[in-house]
Motif scaffolding. Structure first.
Motif: not given
Length: 197
Positions: A26-27, A90-91, A98-104
């Motif tokens: 995402k970034s 790992f996955f 990622i979910n936590w960082s982008v709110g998904r």
């Protein structure tokens, strides 16, 4: 559906993408984080020969180490590691971050992840180049050497971090210049496929 098992003592091309083609990076910060998490969960079970990380998918070329035992978290004895389980950890770890960082919420990767058994040295050699040329193939760069998120430059600079550089170079007679030459010759033979400026 038959899912090919990952067996010790063999080479595999492992790849996956985001659900419905969604970006898994995402970034810019996500690329080194992915590698950090991969190293944390998978370096005990894999020798990594090549990788390429693109916006919505990734490629890994690995050798599955045999009979890997590590100390348990509580330091009370040893536990035998399983490569497929380490990949799953790992996955899951990466997706949760990622979910936590982008709110998904929900899964990030398609399941199951794809894997192909690499059963001879010629195939292994070509898969190394395939990983390194992948960013050009998908239109991210005009020359494969410009893509930052592949193992090409780590091998070229003999950076023994995530990649088992010395083992990769053994395939090229232990000579980094032969490694580079093999890529550039293939690029020159087929510039439309591999990218050249």
């Amino acid at each position: 559906m038959y899912i090919q098992p990952i067996t010790e003592g063999n080479y595999y091309h492992i790849y996956n993408r985001g659900i419905n083609g969604e970006d898994i990076f995402k970034s810019q910060e996500n690329y080194p984080f992915f590698l950090k998490q991969y190293q944390m969960y998978c370096s005990d079970v894999f020798d990594t020969y090549a990788y390429s990380l693109l916006k919505n998918h990734f490629h890994l070329l690995v050798y599955v180490k045999e009979d890997v035992w590590v100390p348990k978290h509580n330091k009370q004895g040893m536990i035998r590691l399983n490569a497929s389980k380490q990949l799953s950890h790992f996955f899951n770890s990466y997706a949760q971050s990622i979910n936590w960082s982008v709110g998904r919420t929900g899964g990030l990767f398609e399941s199951p992840f794809e894997r192909k058994h690499v059963d001879n040295e010629s195939y292994l050699d070509s898969m190394i180049r395939y990983c390194h040329f992948n960013a050009y193939k998908h239109g991210f760069v005009k020359d494969f050497r410009d893509w930052e998120y592949s193992s090409y430059h780590s091998i070229l600079n003999k950076n023994e971090g995530i990649v088992a550089v010395s083992k990769v170079l053994e395939l090229f007679g232990g000579d980094v210049s032969l490694f580079e030459k093999s890529h550039l010759e293939r690029q020159l033979l087929n510039p439309d496929r591999y990218g050249i400026e």
